[in-house]
Design a protein around this motif. Structure first.
Motif, PDB file in Angstrom:
ATOM      1  N   GLN A  33       5.865   6.330   6.757  1.00  0.00           N
ATOM      2  CA  GLN A  33       5.619   6.499   8.196  1.00  0.00           C
ATOM      3  C   GLN A  33       4.815   5.291   8.651  1.00  0.00           C
ATOM      4  OE1 GLN A  33       3.587  10.419   8.085  1.00  0.00           O
ATOM      5  NE2 GLN A  33       4.831  10.823   9.896  1.00  0.00           N
ATOM      6  N   THR A  34       5.198   4.713   9.773  1.00  0.00           N
ATOM      7  CA  THR A  34       4.406   3.621  10.331  1.00  0.00           C
ATOM      8  C   THR A  34       3.645   4.143  11.544  1.00  0.00           C
ATOM      9  OG1 THR A  34       6.274   2.875  11.648  1.00  0.00           O
ATOM     10  CG2 THR A  34       5.953   1.808   9.515  1.00  0.00           C
ATOM     11  N   GLU A  35       2.456   3.595  11.768  1.00  0.00           N
ATOM     12  CA  GLU A  35       1.580   4.000  12.866  1.00  0.00           C
ATOM     13  C   GLU A  35       1.379   5.516  12.858  1.00  0.00           C
ATOM     14  OE1 GLU A  35      -0.032   1.762  14.824  1.00  0.00           O
ATOM     15  OE2 GLU A  35       0.947   0.231  13.619  1.00  0.00           O
ATOM     16  N   ALA A  36       1.134   6.072  11.675  1.00  0.00           N
ATOM     17  CA  ALA A  36       0.937   7.520  11.519  1.00  0.00           C
ATOM     18  C   ALA A  36      -0.465   7.899  11.975  1.00  0.00           C
ATOM     19  CB  ALA A  36       1.146   7.912  10.058  1.00  0.00           C
ATOM     20  N   ARG A  37      -0.559   8.975  12.763  1.00  0.00           N
ATOM     21  CA  ARG A  37      -1.855   9.474  13.243  1.00  0.00           C
ATOM     22  C   ARG A  37      -2.334  10.615  12.353  1.00  0.00           C
ATOM     23  NH1 ARG A  37      -4.342   8.243  17.813  1.00  0.00           N
ATOM     24  NH2 ARG A  37      -3.252   7.003  19.323  1.00  0.00           N
TER      25      ARG A  37
ATOM     26  N   VAL B 209      -7.612   8.680  13.656  1.00  0.00           N
ATOM     27  CA  VAL B 209      -7.296   7.562  12.782  1.00  0.00           C
ATOM     28  C   VAL B 209      -5.798   7.284  12.861  1.00  0.00           C
ATOM     29  CG1 VAL B 209      -7.281   6.752  10.398  1.00  0.00           C
ATOM     30  CG2 VAL B 209      -9.187   8.126  11.210  1.00  0.00           C
ATOM     31  N   ILE B 210      -5.462   6.022  12.996  1.00  0.00           N
ATOM     32  CA  ILE B 210      -4.059   5.601  12.968  1.00  0.00           C
ATOM     33  C   ILE B 210      -3.888   4.755  11.714  1.00  0.00           C
ATOM     34  CG2 ILE B 210      -2.230   4.313  14.115  1.00  0.00           C
ATOM     35  CD1 ILE B 210      -3.751   4.760  16.747  1.00  0.00           C
ATOM     36  N   THR B 211      -2.938   5.141  10.871  1.00  0.00           N
ATOM     37  CA  THR B 211      -2.669   4.398   9.654  1.00  0.00           C
ATOM     38  C   THR B 211      -1.478   3.486   9.907  1.00  0.00           C
ATOM     39  OG1 THR B 211      -3.486   6.247   8.351  1.00  0.00           O
ATOM     40  CG2 THR B 211      -2.152   4.619   7.194  1.00  0.00           C
ATOM     41  N   ASP B 212      -1.613   2.205   9.592  1.00  0.00           N
ATOM     42  CA  ASP B 212      -0.530   1.251   9.810  1.00  0.00           C
ATOM     43  C   ASP B 212       0.739   1.691   9.104  1.00  0.00           C
ATOM     44  OD1 ASP B 212      -2.096  -0.407  11.356  1.00  0.00           O
ATOM     45  OD2 ASP B 212      -2.705  -1.642   9.672  1.00  0.00           O
ATOM     46  N   VAL B 213       0.622   1.918   7.793  1.00  0.00           N
ATOM     47  CA  VAL B 213       1.763   2.360   6.997  1.00  0.00           C
ATOM     48  C   VAL B 213       1.266   3.465   6.078  1.00  0.00           C
ATOM     49  CG1 VAL B 213       3.542   1.716   5.329  1.00  0.00           C
ATOM     50  CG2 VAL B 213       2.750   0.038   6.996  1.00  0.00           C
ATOM     51  N   LEU B 214       1.872   4.638   6.172  1.00  0.00           N
ATOM     52  CA  LEU B 214       1.508   5.765   5.320  1.00  0.00           C
ATOM     53  C   LEU B 214       2.658   5.999   4.352  1.00  0.00           C
ATOM     54  CD1 LEU B 214      -0.499   8.055   4.692  1.00  0.00           C
ATOM     55  CD2 LEU B 214       0.783   9.462   6.304  1.00  0.00           C
ATOM     56  N   VAL B 215       2.365   5.866   3.069  1.00  0.00           N
ATOM     57  CA  VAL B 215       3.368   6.038   2.023  1.00  0.00           C
ATOM     58  C   VAL B 215       3.052   7.331   1.289  1.00  0.00           C
ATOM     59  CG1 VAL B 215       4.377   5.046  -0.063  1.00  0.00           C
ATOM     60  CG2 VAL B 215       3.587   3.537   1.779  1.00  0.00           C
ATOM     61  N   THR B 216       4.040   8.227   1.239  1.00  0.00           N
ATOM     62  CA  THR B 216       3.852   9.518   0.579  1.00  0.00           C
ATOM     63  C   THR B 216       4.772   9.585  -0.625  1.00  0.00           C
ATOM     64  OG1 THR B 216       3.399  10.489   2.746  1.00  0.00           O
ATOM     65  CG2 THR B 216       3.795  12.012   0.935  1.00  0.00           C
ATOM     66  N   GLY B 217       4.176   9.941  -1.766  1.00  0.00           N
ATOM     67  CA  GLY B 217       4.938   9.987  -3.010  1.00  0.00           C
ATOM     68  C   GLY B 217       5.121  11.406  -3.513  1.00  0.00           C
ATOM     69  N   VAL B 218       5.383  11.520  -4.786  1.00  0.00           N
ATOM     70  CA  VAL B 218       5.621  12.794  -5.439  1.00  0.00           C
ATOM     71  C   VAL B 218       4.377  13.665  -5.309  1.00  0.00           C
ATOM     72  CG1 VAL B 218       6.178  13.883  -7.650  1.00  0.00           C
ATOM     73  CG2 VAL B 218       7.175  11.673  -7.050  1.00  0.00           C
ATOM     74  N   GLY B 219       4.583  14.953  -5.012  1.00  0.00           N
ATOM     75  CA  GLY B 219       3.467  15.879  -4.896  1.00  0.00           C
ATOM     76  C   GLY B 219       2.631  15.649  -3.653  1.00  0.00           C
ATOM     77  N   ALA B 220       3.192  14.989  -2.651  1.00  0.00           N
ATOM     78  CA  ALA B 220       2.529  14.715  -1.372  1.00  0.00           C
ATOM     79  C   ALA B 220       1.320  13.801  -1.513  1.00  0.00           C
ATOM     80  CB  ALA B 220       2.155  16.009  -0.662  1.00  0.00           C
ATOM     81  N   ALA B 221       1.228  13.072  -2.625  1.00  0.00           N
ATOM     82  CA  ALA B 221       0.157  12.078  -2.757  1.00  0.00           C
ATOM     83  C   ALA B 221       0.449  10.958  -1.771  1.00  0.00           C
ATOM     84  CB  ALA B 221       0.116  11.533  -4.179  1.00  0.00           C
TER      85      ALA B 221
END
Length: 179
Positions: A118-122, A128-140
């Motif tokens: 997700q980009t520009e994730a709130r 807080v706005i995250t530039d790039v949010l990367v979600t992996g296995v197990g929602a990490a």
């Protein structure tokens, strides 16, 4: 202008309208909080509304939740008031282009490896706005916030944030007296 702030180092609320700042046991407190921001930690004083979990209008308008204290003349007398510090850095066009390119590269690489991006994730509270949010296995998840980070962890004896905190304009502190 606000008439109260939260001291993140001591974990106390400060009422700027009271001579003892509602904290008679802290000698030298006024001198400490009125130091220039360059001579004290930037995160020393926090907006009470923000601290209590509300959404401060000043912070929503692009100011930081961090405060400074200054003198104000009103009606022939001098009072102490708190105001929000500005955000510390505005990107130049060159930095902005580099920043966008790096965000795109991170997003493409993560997506190529099967991760959710997700980009520009709130954050849920919108602070807080995250530039790039990367979600992996197990929602990490991993990401770099583009807005200032959360305040430092308060001291162990700091009072907890109320669960029922509500949104209100900055400058209307809810002061409590120590028991």
């Amino acid at each position: 202008m606000a008439s109260g702030v939260f001291h993140t180092g001591y974990g106390i609320r400060i009422n700027l309208t009271r001579e003892d700042l509602s904290n008679p046991g802290y000698k030298g407190l006024l001198e400490e909080i009125t130091q220039p921001v360059g001579q004290r930690p930037r995160h020393l004083l926090q907006c009470l509304t923000d601290y209590e979990g509300g959404q401060c209008q000043c912070a929503l308008d692009g100011k930081s939740p961090w405060m400074f204290v200054r003198r104000q003349r009103a009606g022939g007398r001098v009072t102490w008031v708190a105001a929000h510090l500005p955000l510390t850095h505005a990107a130049t066009p060159r930095e902005s282009d580099k920043h966008k390119a790096m965000n795109e590269r991170i997003a493409r690489t993560a997506a190529r490896h099967g991760l959710d991006v997700q980009t520009e994730a709130r954050s849920e509270d919108g602070r807080v706005i995250t530039d790039v949010l990367v979600t992996g296995v197990g929602a990490a998840s991993a990401g770099k916030p583009s807005t200032p980070p959360s305040p430092p962890t308060p001291s162990a004896d700091a009072p907890p944030k109320p669960a029922n905190a509500t949104s209100r304009p900055c400058g209307s502190p809810r002061m409590t007296r120590p028991h």
